[in-house]
Motif scaffolding. Structure first.
Motif, mmCIF file in Angstrom:
data_model
loop_
_atom_site.group_PDB
_atom_site.id
_atom_site.type_symbol
_atom_site.label_atom_id
_atom_site.label_comp_id
_atom_site.label_asym_id
_atom_site.label_seq_id
_atom_site.Cartn_x
_atom_site.Cartn_y
_atom_site.Cartn_z
ATOM 1 N N ALA A 118 67.491 54.232 32.039
ATOM 2 C CA ALA A 118 67.477 52.997 31.256
ATOM 3 C C ALA A 118 68.370 53.086 30.019
ATOM 4 C CB ALA A 118 66.048 52.660 30.830
ATOM 5 N N ALA A 119 68.614 54.288 29.527
ATOM 6 C CA ALA A 119 69.361 54.448 28.282
ATOM 7 C C ALA A 119 70.861 54.557 28.485
ATOM 8 C CB ALA A 119 68.859 55.680 27.543
ATOM 9 N N LEU A 120 71.334 54.547 29.728
ATOM 10 C CA LEU A 120 72.754 54.759 29.972
ATOM 11 C C LEU A 120 73.630 53.699 29.317
ATOM 12 C CD1 LEU A 120 74.865 56.483 31.315
ATOM 13 C CD2 LEU A 120 74.637 55.081 33.354
ATOM 14 N N ILE A 121 73.370 52.424 29.571
ATOM 15 C CA ILE A 121 74.199 51.353 29.010
ATOM 16 C C ILE A 121 74.046 51.266 27.486
ATOM 17 C CG2 ILE A 121 74.651 48.864 29.040
ATOM 18 C CD1 ILE A 121 75.524 50.312 31.595
ATOM 19 N N PRO A 122 72.815 51.242 26.943
ATOM 20 C CA PRO A 122 72.703 51.213 25.475
ATOM 21 C C PRO A 122 73.351 52.430 24.800
ATOM 22 C CG PRO A 122 70.605 50.644 26.461
ATOM 23 C CD PRO A 122 71.504 51.092 27.572
ATOM 24 N N ALA A 123 73.339 53.593 25.478
ATOM 25 C CA ALA A 123 73.963 54.782 24.895
ATOM 26 C C ALA A 123 75.455 54.567 24.700
ATOM 27 C CB ALA A 123 73.719 55.998 25.780
ATOM 28 N N LEU A 124 76.081 53.888 25.613
ATOM 29 C CA LEU A 124 77.506 53.606 25.468
ATOM 30 C C LEU A 124 77.762 52.649 24.310
ATOM 31 C CD1 LEU A 124 78.524 53.285 29.220
ATOM 32 C CD2 LEU A 124 78.944 55.201 27.682
ATOM 33 N N LEU A 125 76.818 51.749 24.065
ATOM 34 C CA LEU A 125 76.972 50.797 22.963
ATOM 35 C C LEU A 125 76.779 51.459 21.599
ATOM 36 C CD1 LEU A 125 75.052 47.748 24.477
ATOM 37 C CD2 LEU A 125 77.530 48.076 24.341
ATOM 38 N N VAL A 126 75.959 52.495 21.539
ATOM 39 C CA VAL A 126 75.701 53.160 20.260
ATOM 40 C C VAL A 126 76.494 54.462 20.128
ATOM 41 C CG1 VAL A 126 73.405 52.162 19.960
ATOM 42 C CG2 VAL A 126 73.647 54.350 21.113
ATOM 43 N N LEU A 127 77.582 54.556 20.854
ATOM 44 C CA LEU A 127 78.404 55.763 20.854
ATOM 45 C C LEU A 127 78.708 56.303 19.460
ATOM 46 C CD1 LEU A 127 79.900 57.778 22.619
ATOM 47 C CD2 LEU A 127 81.875 56.271 22.547
ATOM 48 N N PRO A 128 78.969 55.472 18.477
ATOM 49 C CA PRO A 128 79.276 56.020 17.152
ATOM 50 C C PRO A 128 78.137 56.817 16.511
ATOM 51 C CG PRO A 128 80.021 53.758 17.305
ATOM 52 C CD PRO A 128 79.214 54.036 18.548
ATOM 53 N N VAL A 129 76.897 56.562 16.883
ATOM 54 C CA VAL A 129 75.787 57.292 16.261
ATOM 55 C C VAL A 129 75.138 58.293 17.216
ATOM 56 C CG1 VAL A 129 75.270 55.515 14.552
ATOM 57 C CG2 VAL A 129 74.150 55.443 16.791
ATOM 58 N N VAL A 130 75.715 58.483 18.382
ATOM 59 C CA VAL A 130 75.143 59.402 19.355
ATOM 60 C C VAL A 130 75.067 60.841 18.829
ATOM 61 C CG1 VAL A 130 75.523 60.443 21.630
ATOM 62 C CG2 VAL A 130 75.574 57.973 21.374
ATOM 63 N N PRO A 131 76.051 61.339 18.059
ATOM 64 C CA PRO A 131 75.884 62.711 17.544
ATOM 65 C C PRO A 131 74.606 62.893 16.728
ATOM 66 C CG PRO A 131 78.155 62.035 17.306
ATOM 67 C CD PRO A 131 77.381 60.822 17.760
ATOM 68 N N ALA A 132 74.253 61.919 15.934
ATOM 69 C CA ALA A 132 73.021 62.023 15.149
ATOM 70 C C ALA A 132 71.790 62.011 16.061
ATOM 71 C CB ALA A 132 72.943 60.894 14.128
ATOM 72 N N LEU A 133 71.834 61.219 17.109
ATOM 73 C CA LEU A 133 70.711 61.181 18.047
ATOM 74 C C LEU A 133 70.558 62.510 18.776
ATOM 75 C CD1 LEU A 133 71.150 57.581 19.497
ATOM 76 C CD2 LEU A 133 69.533 58.348 17.761
#
Length: 174
Positions: A118-133
């Motif tokens: 379920a998180a695949l598409i939203p993960a691409l949208l929040v790419l700029p903050v993925v390192p923090a996640l």
């Protein structure tokens, strides 16, 4: 000396939790090492994805963005650590029985797979903050693997003590 066969198996530990010998520590260390290698690989992929995003920023903004990411990643790692420690402490107050530990393991595995999909598409949208996640995930894993004793072990020990108390009480009555 062998472990009695009536000792329940726990997820990831088998029956090694009962004596906490070499096999126990080998299982814990290998499990932690496996997860940390997996997280290192995933963090490497995330950093590469992040690099593909940041190259499109102007140099001045890139510097500010990188420092912001570094600060956010450090903060999220600490937050993940403290959140996991609180969760483990809460589980230690009411530890699961061996049967509950297996049920929780099955539930968490299914839940994790579904959340991953379920998180695949939203993960691409929040790419700029993925390192923090991902820093949060690393903090969470570090806290989970550095506890002295897992809640499932505490619950199994309590279940054995309760079983032994019941057996002793029945012997006295019988």
């Amino acid at each position: 000396m062998t472990t009695p066969s009536d000792i329940p198996k726990l997820p990831g530990l088998g029956r090694t939790w009962y004596k906490r010998g070499f096999g126990y520590w080998l299982r814990r260390a290998s499990g932690a090492l496996l997860w940390f290698v997996l997280m290192a690989l995933m963090c490497g992929v995330v950093v590469e994805l992040y690099q593909s995003f940041r190259v499109h920023l102007p140099p001045a903004l890139r510097l500010v963005w990188d420092w912001t990411q570094a600060a956010a990643s450090c903060g999220f790692a600490v937050w993940g650590w403290s959140q996991q420690r609180r969760a483990i402490h809460k589980k230690l107050l009411n530890p699961p029985t061996p049967a509950q530990a297996w049920t929780d393991k099955r539930y968490d595995t299914r839940r994790g797979q579904n959340l991953g999909r379920a998180a695949l598409i939203p993960a691409l949208l929040v790419l700029p903050v993925v390192p923090a996640l991902f820093a949060w995930s690393v903090g969470t894993l570090a806290a989970a693997f550095t506890v002295r004793e897992y809640p499932s072990e505490v619950g199994a020990r309590q279940a054995l003590q309760n079983r032994d108390r019941l057996a002793a009480g029945q012997k006295r009555l019988g």
